[in-house]
Write an enzyme that holds these catalytic residues in place. Sequence first.
Site, PDB file in Angstrom:
ATOM      1  N   ARG A 110      -6.890   3.655 -15.467  1.00 22.44           N
ATOM      2  CA  ARG A 110      -6.846   4.320 -14.171  1.00 22.44           C
ATOM      3  C   ARG A 110      -7.466   5.730 -14.188  1.00 22.44           C
ATOM      4  NH1 ARG A 110      -2.904   5.748 -11.785  1.00 22.44           N
ATOM      5  NH2 ARG A 110      -3.563   5.259  -9.671  1.00 22.44           N
ATOM      6  N   GLU A 113       3.913  -6.880   1.081  1.00 26.62           N
ATOM      7  CA  GLU A 113       3.425  -7.206  -0.254  1.00 26.62           C
ATOM      8  C   GLU A 113       3.291  -5.947  -1.122  1.00 26.62           C
ATOM      9  OE1 GLU A 113      -0.049  -9.085   1.180  1.00 26.62           O
ATOM     10  OE2 GLU A 113       1.031 -10.870   1.850  1.00 26.62           O
ATOM     11  N   PRO A 114       4.397  -5.265  -1.393  1.00 23.15           N
ATOM     12  CA  PRO A 114       4.318  -4.090  -2.253  1.00 23.15           C
ATOM     13  C   PRO A 114       4.096  -4.497  -3.707  1.00 23.15           C
ATOM     14  CG  PRO A 114       6.603  -4.579  -1.761  1.00 23.15           C
ATOM     15  CD  PRO A 114       5.775  -5.546  -0.954  1.00 23.15           C
ATOM     16  N   GLY A 115       3.295  -3.742  -4.405  1.00 24.69           N
ATOM     17  CA  GLY A 115       3.105  -3.951  -5.837  1.00 24.69           C
ATOM     18  C   GLY A 115       3.361  -2.670  -6.592  1.00 24.69           C
ATOM     19  N   ARG A 116       2.530  -1.666  -6.314  1.00 19.83           N
ATOM     20  CA  ARG A 116       2.622  -0.389  -7.009  1.00 19.83           C
ATOM     21  C   ARG A 116       4.000   0.251  -6.836  1.00 19.83           C
ATOM     22  NH1 ARG A 116      -1.923   2.899  -7.809  1.00 19.83           N
ATOM     23  NH2 ARG A 116      -2.943   1.716  -6.146  1.00 19.83           N
ATOM     24  N   CYS A 144     -15.165   5.458 -28.015  1.00 22.55           N
ATOM     25  CA  CYS A 144     -16.426   6.212 -28.056  1.00 22.55           C
ATOM     26  C   CYS A 144     -17.064   6.282 -26.678  1.00 22.55           C
ATOM     27  CB  CYS A 144     -17.370   5.581 -29.068  1.00 22.55           C
ATOM     28  SG  CYS A 144     -16.850   5.840 -30.763  1.00 22.55           S
ATOM     29  N   GLY A 155       0.765  -1.243   0.000  1.00 23.46           N
ATOM     30  CA  GLY A 155       0.000   0.000   0.000  1.00 23.46           C
ATOM     31  C   GLY A 155       0.788   1.280   0.000  1.00 23.46           C
ATOM     32  N   TYR A 204      -0.963  -1.542 -12.555  1.00 23.94           N
ATOM     33  CA  TYR A 204      -2.388  -1.398 -12.840  1.00 23.94           C
ATOM     34  C   TYR A 204      -2.622  -0.732 -14.194  1.00 23.94           C
ATOM     35  CZ  TYR A 204      -2.351  -2.570  -7.954  1.00 23.94           C
ATOM     36  OH  TYR A 204      -2.096  -3.213  -6.769  1.00 23.94           O
TER      37      TYR A 204
END
Length: 421
Positions: free
Chosen positions: A314, A275-278, A346, A239, A375
């Site tokens: 995003r 658990e880092p991702g970003r 569109c 996070g 993401y």
Amino acid sequence: MDHFLYRDGALFAEDVAVSEIAAAVGTPFYVYSTATLLRHYHLFDEALAGMPHLVCYAMKANSNQAVLRTLAQAGAGMDVVSGGEYRRARAAGVPGERIVFSGVGKTAGEIRLALEGGIRQFNVESEPEMLVLNAVARELGVVAPITIRVNPDVDAKTHAKIATGKSENKFGIPIARAREVYRMAADLPGLDVVGIDVHIGSQLTDLAPFEQAYQKVAELTEILRGEGHDIRRLDLGGGLGIPYERSNAAPPLPTDYGAMVQRTLGHLGCEIEIEPGRLIAGNAGLMVSAVIYVKSGEGRDFLILDGAMNDLIRPAMYDAYHDIVPVIEPAPGVEQQPYDVVGPVCESGDTFARQRMMAPLKAGDLVAFRSAGAYGAVMASEYNSRPLIPEVLVQGDQFAIIRARPSFDEMINRDTIPHWL
């Protein structure tokens, strides 16, 4: 910090010109920097060096196997949230003992897959899940290692769609019921309760909510140990945010986060999992797109790009900000002007930025969306029958296509026409 810099007026990914990649693969595309991925992983690993720990990359941020293998070879574990992600991790060479399985809706089939293939632990989110996990483990004649995810009712002060630690969120067990649920788990012979799991949300830019949650976890650890539970792992989730908008104050560094973890939890002697991702993948990637048209509207100009909301959702989903920079650096002193930066889909929601100040651009110019490594590609779709865009990995002065753009025939031929048509 990342490894996307201007050299002699041209944007480079490490030692490769972004325009060279565009010429080879076409636009739009994603490009990732190996050096940035590894730098960010090692920052977290070093931040926790004073404690037994494992950094488990949150695969949901970017699950390309080349990215996974890059991190796994550096020593990372993986945090998966589906059977598909588990299979991807194993295909990338990650051993089962370095995989943790999170998520609120694990099926019996997914549980069986992980128990048969090897797993470090399941982060259990509910009593019904616990009962299914116990039943599958008993059927296989094994014991499943688990942590139980507690919901500490802490406001992460992040976007409502990525907050996970408040009482109204779907995740985890209310911390007030933790003792009862741990007693239940201890009575199930197919389970080995190894620790506590907590995750309060994504893109946090302040350590205070983390510290508040971790203090509650420390108190709970002491209580549960006093009741006979062998709490030896603390899974703290991920996070920590990244600076999408470079003019804003930078989020805390992993070193600051590590010091806070040591201060609040170090005395417990537990192994720490994060658990880092970003933070690992976000700034390690760009999405590169070309200008199709510059359109003058009523009181505003539009940059119409060949990249769209189906490629990078995003901004449409979260009103998320991405720096958008020209691949050819503007000359010093060039006067900027406001553009609405949009895609060709569109939908009015296919808008990346409104009234963004940028140097003048023309059809054919390339732009890069910064901080697009997390993401981005994983959330892409083929809306409007637009093929998924390529992913490219750079290492030093070389690059490789790590997911090719499918042809229109490949995309269309996945459909099957019923015999009566």
